[in-house]
Design an enzyme around this catalytic site. Structure first.
Site, PDB file in Angstrom:
ATOM      1  N   CYS A  29      -0.419   6.452   9.546  1.00 31.61           N
ATOM      2  CA  CYS A  29       0.777   5.780  10.042  1.00 31.61           C
ATOM      3  C   CYS A  29       0.435   4.547  10.852  1.00 31.61           C
ATOM      4  O   CYS A  29      -0.371   4.604  11.779  1.00 31.61           O
ATOM      5  CB  CYS A  29       1.568   6.722  10.940  1.00 31.61           C
ATOM      6  SG  CYS A  29       2.704   7.718  10.010  1.00 31.61           S
ATOM      7  N   CYS A  56       6.364  -6.429   7.634  1.00 33.86           N
ATOM      8  CA  CYS A  56       7.506  -5.863   8.356  1.00 33.86           C
ATOM      9  C   CYS A  56       7.929  -6.849   9.435  1.00 33.86           C
ATOM     10  O   CYS A  56       7.087  -7.528  10.025  1.00 33.86           O
ATOM     11  CB  CYS A  56       7.109  -4.532   9.009  1.00 33.86           C
ATOM     12  SG  CYS A  56       8.493  -3.669   9.815  1.00 33.86           S
ATOM     13  N   CYS A  74       6.620  -4.056  16.072  1.00 26.86           N
ATOM     14  CA  CYS A  74       6.157  -3.066  17.048  1.00 26.86           C
ATOM     15  C   CYS A  74       4.686  -3.360  17.353  1.00 26.86           C
ATOM     16  O   CYS A  74       3.867  -3.425  16.436  1.00 26.86           O
ATOM     17  CB  CYS A  74       6.328  -1.649  16.505  1.00 26.86           C
ATOM     18  SG  CYS A  74       8.047  -1.268  16.078  1.00 26.86           S
ATOM     19  N   GLU A  91       0.831  -1.205   0.000  1.00 29.18           N
ATOM     20  CA  GLU A  91       0.000   0.000   0.000  1.00 29.18           C
ATOM     21  C   GLU A  91       0.863   1.251   0.000  1.00 29.18           C
ATOM     22  O   GLU A  91       1.942   1.276   0.597  1.00 29.18           O
ATOM     23  CB  GLU A  91      -0.894   0.023   1.257  1.00 29.18           C
ATOM     24  CG  GLU A  91      -1.812  -1.177   1.335  1.00 29.18           C
ATOM     25  CD  GLU A  91      -2.781  -1.138   2.518  1.00 29.18           C
ATOM     26  OE1 GLU A  91      -3.788  -1.848   2.437  1.00 29.18           O
ATOM     27  OE2 GLU A  91      -2.530  -0.415   3.506  1.00 29.18           O
ATOM     28  N   CYS A 101       3.475   8.481   0.978  1.00 23.68           N
ATOM     29  CA  CYS A 101       4.019   7.569   1.952  1.00 23.68           C
ATOM     30  C   CYS A 101       4.147   6.228   1.243  1.00 23.68           C
ATOM     31  O   CYS A 101       3.159   5.693   0.750  1.00 23.68           O
ATOM     32  CB  CYS A 101       3.000   7.523   3.087  1.00 23.68           C
ATOM     33  SG  CYS A 101       3.402   6.398   4.388  1.00 23.68           S
ATOM     34  N   CYS A 123       1.627  -1.342  15.847  1.00 21.12           N
ATOM     35  CA  CYS A 123       1.604  -1.087  14.401  1.00 21.12           C
ATOM     36  C   CYS A 123       0.962  -2.266  13.674  1.00 21.12           C
ATOM     37  O   CYS A 123       1.350  -3.415  13.881  1.00 21.12           O
ATOM     38  CB  CYS A 123       3.030  -0.876  13.907  1.00 21.12           C
ATOM     39  SG  CYS A 123       3.183  -0.752  12.116  1.00 21.12           S
TER      40      CYS A 123
END
Ligand code: SAH
Length: 388
Positions: A381, A138, A142, A118, A131, A145
């Site tokens: 984010c 990932c 975290c 995305e 972005c 996230c």
């Protein structure tokens, strides 16, 4: 931790870090994987005239065109072959989701092997920021996230990173992002991607070579690349210390953003698990070295999570740690947490956020709260998870 929500089977155990991608499905080689010399050599190997690389590059980076029919400067007999070779399809559009009356658009792309990625385009007065993603998923885990919770699928190729920006540039050129003719800036400005932030999916410094090559393609002048300003590019990282040092020596003055989220190791070990490898002070030292080497002021990212990291004493500790390394080298971007599905955490109360900001400013630290653009379309984010 228990949750009732269905979670992907790849969901990593809390705190585990993944550096090597489980899937190595390689994207087809594309001209933007290579610099111009590499493109010419590639064509020569295939028996084409090397300068055709310059011609096709110009179509791709300047005209944003991939249709062989529109490349009338190429001999008809070799057009399809050249384009098929240099510009293979890297991804197909899955959907565009828009909000803010069309001034924010999230683009969802499907890669050749089915992995999803995305990117988000945002128009602000006088500039367009996008972005982008550097990995499918990932490995940094975290817990606040959405991407981190999905685990790492694979690294993107250089061309897959660059193509996100080219696709967005095409979208802009077609006038598809609202607000372009509001009079805020010239038409030229309205049609260009002016800022690129590596704040989509992935830890770009864990996909170092391809991400740095992608930056080169973004800043190289046409026909080598897109001709953007390095100053408009921000590399965001959890704090991979050796990679930060390496980046500072690449001689591309991009802005560095360090995702700190806590000034003390005890909390940061939990919020940003890479902290178990490189501690707060080591990450801040690396950020400060980046400033010293490049002269670029560093951003500290700080997602404000209610009753977790938003205490006044933490603002004071952060201010002290930053000032201990000098003045004028850093600014802080707090951002209210964008809650992700199933998360036990939420954004700080507005009054607490304000107090956090004021404490930092009292230490003399420039502090700007970042907006949560795109949260309605899961485009803010930490919300990019590429679930269709
Ligand atoms: N791997 C890079 C890019 C991640 S996304 C990095 O860690 O910096 C960009 C920023 O969004 C990071 O600062 C990240 O910590 C932050 N972020 C992640 N999830 C978030 C959420 N739910 N709310 C607000 N910010 C978030």
């Amino acid at each position: 931790m228990t949750t009732d929500l269905p979670v992907p089977s790849t969901r990593p155990a809390p705190g585990t870090l993944t550096f090597s991608a489980p899937r190595r499905g390689k994207a087809p080689q594309h001209l933007s994987d290579l610099d111009m010399d590499g493109r010419r050599a590639w064509l020569a190997e295939l028996g084409h005239k090397p300068f055709r690389a310059d011609q096709v590059s110009r179509h791709y980076f300047e005209r944003l065109v991939t249709d062989p029919e529109q490349m009338t400067d190429l001999p008809k007999a070799v057009r399809d072959d050249l384009v098929g070779t240099l510009l293979p399809t890297l991804f197909t559009p899955v959907r565009n989701l828009s909000t803010d009356d069309g001034a924010t658009v999230k683009q969802v792309h499907r890669l050749h092997d089915g992995a999803m990625v995305e990117s988000v385009l945002m128009r602000y007065p006088g500039r367009v920021t996008m972005c982008i993603s550097s990995q499918a998923g990932c490995g940094m885990n975290c817990p606040f996230c959405a991407t981190g919770q999905a685990g790492l699928t694979r690294n993107l190729s250089t061309a897959e990173i660059v193509e996100q920006v080219v696709a967005a540039a095409r979208f802009l050129r077609h006038g598809d992002l609202a607000g372009g003719s509001d009079g805020a800036g010239s038409t030229e400005e309205a049609l260009r991607v002016s800022n690129v932030v590596f704040m989509g999916m992935g830890e770009a410094l864990a996909n170092y070579r391809r991400s740095v090559d992608a930056i080169r393609r973004l800043v190289d002048p046409s026909p080598h690349g897109l001709g953007m300003s390095a100053r408009g590019i921000t590399m965001s990282t959890v704090g991979l210390v050796p990679a930060i040092d390496k980046l500072s020596r690449e001689d591309i003055p991009v802005t560095l953003a360090l995702s700190l989220h806590a000034p003390d190791d005890e909390l940061r070990d939990e919020l940003v698990p890479i902290n178990t490898r490189w501690k707060v002070d080591e990450a801040l030292d690396a950020a400060h070295r980046y400033y010293e080497t490049t002269g670029r002021r560093v951003s500290i990212e700080y997602a404000l999570i209610r009753d977790i990291n938003d205490h006044a004493w933490r603002a004071d500790l952060l201010g002290e740690k930053l000032n201990a390394r000098g003045r004028g080298w850093v600014h802080v971007n707090p951002i209210p947490l964008n809650p992700t599905p199933g998360s036990k955490w939420t954004a700080s109360r507005p009054g607490v956020e304000q107090q956090f900001v004021e404490r930092l400013r009292a230490h003399g630290i420039p502090t700007t709260v970042r907006d949560t653009r795109g949260s309605e379309i899961d485009g803010a984010c930490g919300q990019l998870a590429a679930t269709v």
